[in-house]
Design an enzyme around this catalytic site. Structure first.
Site: not given
Lengths: 226, 82
Positions: A86, A195, A197
């Site tokens: 990002c 994302h 994560e």
């Protein structure tokens, strides 16, 4: 394997990144403030999402001037894995570690939802634990994720198989060729808008991001076993 | 003191969705003659005593930080202030 999670003023996905590495992956990880001048003790560098310096001037422009970015360039030159997610992706393009730039989303909206990604290249240190062509569910959360580069760069990206992830089905931001993530020519720097994560546990809605981190660790272990 | 006015615009090859939205809004309130809108940035720098060449200085700052030449063009004007 020891990871660094860089922290800039305005980073806000650093804690998610730390959690993914420490609790889900079970590897060593430390936060590293943006004015750090030595990253040599780390085996992998993670540049998290957020709004570094409030996205003032351009996303990632001022973060790129931080002390730590000179060290990130050194790490990349040394062949260490560098992942930018990002705002991290935006910073890596500003740094020239990845080609192209991220523009305002075509529909001008901040897009925050889970999207489907297609693994376009599983022959990278970041994607070996995925199947080629696998469709994975990963959340996005950005207002400027519209990947852009010139024709020449696009041709090079295709020829070198540098396009690693594309949006499958709906393209949420208008990015060129549905590009969601690319690697550098050498293959050790990955930038992506979605994302991984935030997708490391079924409780979070998807654990499809975990394989990305496992791929990094697998490659590192294999290259560090004598 | 020297005043430098810098104009940053998206390169012509880059779509400007923000500009398009503004153009549509203008058409909506009756300004149909507007065929295109491009939105850019304007920066004003006050530069104190320096031995360096102003043009070199400004270009350097634009390339290093103020603009991203992958997507943006820039032009500037230098004004000597009294």
């Amino acid at each position: 394997m020891k990871f660094a999670v860089l922290v800039f003023p305005g980073s806000n996905c650093d804690i998610d990144m730390y959690h993914a590495i420490k609790d889900e992956l079970g590897e060593e990880v430390e936060y590293v403030w943006h004015d750090a001048t030595d990253l040599s003790e780390f085996d992998g560098i993670l540049v998290p999402g957020g709004f570094s310096y409030g996205d003032y001037l351009r996303c990632g422009a001022m973060a790129n001037q931080s002390n730590v970015m000179a060290e990130v360039k050194k790490a990349a030159e040394a062949g260490k894995p560098v992942l930018g997610v990002c705002n991290g992706f935006q910073i890596l393009t500003e740094a020239g570690l990845l080609p192209g730039a991220l523009l305002r989303n075509k529909n001008l909206k901040f897009m925050c939802r889970t999207v489907q990604l297609k693994v376009e290249n599983n022959n990278t240190i970041f994607t070996s634990q995925y199947e080629q062509g696998q469709i994975i569910n990963i959340p996005i959360a950005h207002g400027e994720g519209n990947y852009f580069c010139d024709e020449e760069t696009l041709t090079a990206l295709k020829e070198n198989n540098q396009i690693v992830f594309t949006y499958s089905g709906e393209n949420p931001n208008g990015s060129l060729e549905d590009i969601a993530g690319i690697v550098n020519e050498r293959g050790n720097v990955l930038g992506m808008m979605p994302h991984p994560e935030r997708a490391v546990d079924a409780l979070l809605g998807s654990s499809d991001g975990l394989a990305l981190f496992k791929s990094i660790v697998k490659q590192w272990r294999e290259s560090h076993v004598s | 003191m020297t005043k430098v006015k810098i104009y940053v615009t998206l390169r012509e090859s880059v779509l400007d969705p923000q500009g398009s939205a503004v153009q549509e809004s203008l058409a909506k309130i009756g300004y149909n003659e507007v065929s295109d809108v491009r939105i850019g940035k304007y920066l004003e720098l006050q530069i104190g005593e320096t031995e360096r060449d102003i043009d070199t200085l400004v270009k350097e700052m634009c390339e290093k930080l103020l603009t991203n030449t992958v997507i943006e063009d820039y032009r500037y004007e230098v004004e000597e202030a009294n």
